[in-house]
Write a protein that holds these residues in place. Structure first.
Motif, PDB file in Angstrom:
ATOM      1  N   THR A  65      21.682  32.910  49.376  1.00  0.00           N
ATOM      2  CA  THR A  65      20.683  32.031  49.966  1.00  0.00           C
ATOM      3  C   THR A  65      21.137  31.665  51.373  1.00  0.00           C
ATOM      4  O   THR A  65      22.276  31.258  51.556  1.00  0.00           O
ATOM      5  N   CYS A  66      20.265  31.798  52.351  1.00  0.00           N
ATOM      6  CA  CYS A  66      20.636  31.327  53.679  1.00  0.00           C
ATOM      7  C   CYS A  66      20.542  29.806  53.673  1.00  0.00           C
ATOM      8  O   CYS A  66      19.495  29.246  53.395  1.00  0.00           O
ATOM      9  N   SER A  67      21.664  29.146  53.942  1.00  0.00           N
ATOM     10  CA  SER A  67      21.734  27.692  53.800  1.00  0.00           C
ATOM     11  C   SER A  67      21.744  26.964  55.133  1.00  0.00           C
ATOM     12  O   SER A  67      22.197  25.823  55.220  1.00  0.00           O
ATOM     13  N   GLN A  68      21.309  27.643  56.203  1.00  0.00           N
ATOM     14  CA  GLN A  68      21.125  26.965  57.484  1.00  0.00           C
ATOM     15  C   GLN A  68      19.743  27.362  57.981  1.00  0.00           C
ATOM     16  O   GLN A  68      19.432  28.553  58.011  1.00  0.00           O
ATOM     17  N   LEU A  69      18.956  26.357  58.384  1.00  0.00           N
ATOM     18  CA  LEU A  69      17.629  26.656  58.919  1.00  0.00           C
ATOM     19  C   LEU A  69      17.810  27.540  60.150  1.00  0.00           C
ATOM     20  O   LEU A  69      18.399  27.135  61.143  1.00  0.00           O
ATOM     21  N   CYS A  70      17.353  28.818  60.050  1.00  0.00           N
ATOM     22  CA  CYS A  70      17.711  29.794  61.087  1.00  0.00           C
ATOM     23  C   CYS A  70      16.480  30.363  61.783  1.00  0.00           C
ATOM     24  O   CYS A  70      16.589  31.297  62.562  1.00  0.00           O
ATOM     25  N   GLY A  71      15.311  29.821  61.522  1.00  0.00           N
ATOM     26  CA  GLY A  71      14.107  30.313  62.180  1.00  0.00           C
ATOM     27  C   GLY A  71      12.921  30.288  61.229  1.00  0.00           C
ATOM     28  O   GLY A  71      13.034  29.795  60.105  1.00  0.00           O
ATOM     29  N   GLY A 131      11.412  32.542  59.499  1.00  0.00           N
ATOM     30  CA  GLY A 131      11.494  33.301  58.246  1.00  0.00           C
ATOM     31  C   GLY A 131      12.644  32.883  57.366  1.00  0.00           C
ATOM     32  O   GLY A 131      12.972  33.575  56.400  1.00  0.00           O
ATOM     33  N   HIS A 132      13.262  31.735  57.684  1.00  0.00           N
ATOM     34  CA  HIS A 132      14.434  31.263  56.925  1.00  0.00           C
ATOM     35  C   HIS A 132      14.183  31.265  55.415  1.00  0.00           C
ATOM     36  O   HIS A 132      15.046  31.655  54.631  1.00  0.00           O
ATOM     37  N   PHE A 133      12.967  30.842  55.026  1.00  0.00           N
ATOM     38  CA  PHE A 133      12.665  30.688  53.593  1.00  0.00           C
ATOM     39  C   PHE A 133      12.741  32.010  52.840  1.00  0.00           C
ATOM     40  O   PHE A 133      12.986  32.031  51.648  1.00  0.00           O
ATOM     41  N   ARG A 134      12.522  33.126  53.548  1.00  0.00           N
ATOM     42  CA  ARG A 134      12.549  34.401  52.828  1.00  0.00           C
ATOM     43  C   ARG A 134      13.854  35.161  53.072  1.00  0.00           C
ATOM     44  O   ARG A 134      13.976  36.329  52.726  1.00  0.00           O
ATOM     45  N   MET A 135      14.838  34.484  53.660  1.00  0.00           N
ATOM     46  CA  MET A 135      16.112  35.148  53.900  1.00  0.00           C
ATOM     47  C   MET A 135      16.978  35.008  52.657  1.00  0.00           C
ATOM     48  O   MET A 135      17.801  34.108  52.535  1.00  0.00           O
ATOM     49  N   ARG A 136      16.749  35.899  51.711  1.00  0.00           N
ATOM     50  CA  ARG A 136      17.585  35.849  50.517  1.00  0.00           C
ATOM     51  C   ARG A 136      17.934  37.256  50.078  1.00  0.00           C
ATOM     52  O   ARG A 136      17.159  38.195  50.253  1.00  0.00           O
ATOM     53  N   ILE A 149      23.034  31.151  63.964  1.00  0.00           N
ATOM     54  CA  ILE A 149      23.900  30.696  62.872  1.00  0.00           C
ATOM     55  C   ILE A 149      23.117  30.741  61.561  1.00  0.00           C
ATOM     56  O   ILE A 149      22.032  30.177  61.451  1.00  0.00           O
ATOM     57  N   HIS A 150      23.657  31.478  60.606  1.00  0.00           N
ATOM     58  CA  HIS A 150      23.122  31.480  59.245  1.00  0.00           C
ATOM     59  C   HIS A 150      24.203  30.900  58.342  1.00  0.00           C
ATOM     60  O   HIS A 150      25.307  30.597  58.800  1.00  0.00           O
ATOM     61  N   SER A 151      23.902  30.763  57.053  1.00  0.00           N
ATOM     62  CA  SER A 151      24.954  30.310  56.128  1.00  0.00           C
ATOM     63  C   SER A 151      24.843  31.084  54.826  1.00  0.00           C
ATOM     64  O   SER A 151      23.773  31.162  54.222  1.00  0.00           O
TER      65      SER A 151
HETATM   66 CU   LIG Z   1      19.385  32.604  57.950  1.00  0.00          CU
END
Ligand SMILES: [Cu+2]
Length: 263
Positions: free
Chosen positions: A222-228, A230-235, A175-177
């Motif tokens: 911006t990915c707004s769900q903690l998804c793993g 590398g979440h911080f660089r998911m943009r 799940i991403h956001s």
């Molecule tokens: Cu994500």
């Protein structure tokens, strides 16, 4: 109030309505915070042990407290019935039709945003999970005639201004956001589901750069769900363009895709 809240700039047709509601809710919270805080301090003094050696087990009497509670419930009902529910009803009832909107598929994965455009024929090519590879992240089936003119990008979403955008959102893994703060859009991307979300961008990236005086400004996904990890660089980035600039960008993408296919 809006300035104190530090909200990002508004860049979609429904952004002002969302912000108005946020402002109203925050005013209510300010009033409740100050009111309850003052009451709490009053109670600490009024019912101190020195003045009340014997405890009273009955609790509060009087009409003021009941009146206040009823008033707060009424204000909350007004916010809900006259602002929140109508705003949400508009979001879910007024979906643009596919032929009057820019339609894109956005496929989230750890940790990137894949964008799939249907190309000039307006038809999305078939995608298959077994075709997913490093250079075909969405598993587009190139043997499908509808896929011939499709365009895919990674972490870059180009859209024309002042035209509704219909995003079909999905995810390959977890799940991403999908968060577009300036557009006041946030929607979870859930594996196994295709979730539609729509908005109308109203300010081009160039106009926003001029307005904010920040030449490096970019709209972000911006990915707004903690998804793993590398979440911080998911943009990703969103470029809002005039229709002419968008058409030119799309033509360039098509040319590039054609050149790549011929090699
Ligand atoms: Cu994500």
């Amino acid at each position: 109030m809006l300035n104190w809240l530090g909200m990002p700039a508004e860049a979609s047709a429904h952004a002002a309505e969302i912000d108005q509601m946020l402002v109203l809710v925050h005013w209510l919270m300010v009033v409740l915070f100050v009111g309850w805080g003052a009451f709490f301090i009053y109670v600490l003094f009024r019912y101190r042990k020195g003045a009340n050696p014997r405890a009273n087990y009955d609790g509060a009497h009087g009409k003021i407290s009941k009146g206040l509670e009823v008033a707060i419930v009424l204000i909350e009902m007004v916010l809900l019935l006259f602002y929140a529910i109508p705003a949400w009803a508009k979001r879910v009832a007024n979906f643009p039709s596919e032929n009057q909107a820019t339609v894109v598929h956005v496929i989230a994965e750890q940790f990137a945003w894949n964008v799939h455009y249907p190309g000039p024929d307006g038809k999305f090519g078939r995608t298959k999970p077994e075709l997913v590879s490093a250079d075909n992240p969405i598993g587009l089936d190139k043997t499908d005639p509808d896929a011939k003119d499709d365009i895919t990008t990674i972490n870059q979403l180009n859209l024309p201004v002042n035209k509704p955008v219909l995003v079909h959102l999905s995810s390959k893994d977890v799940i991403h956001s999908f968060g577009l703060y300036e557009m006041r859009v946030k929607q979870d991307a859930v594996p196994g589901l295709s979730i539609p979300v729509w908005f109308t961008p109203t300010v081009t990236t160039d106009e926003m750069r001029a307005k904010t005086g920040n030449a490096a400004f970019n709209y972000e996904i911006t990915c707004s769900q903690l998804c793993g990890l590398g979440h911080f660089r998911m943009r990703g980035f969103v470029t809002i363009q005039s229709q002419a600039d968008y058409d030119k960008w799309m033509a360039d993408q098509l040319k590039e895709a054609k050149a790549a296919n011929n090699n």
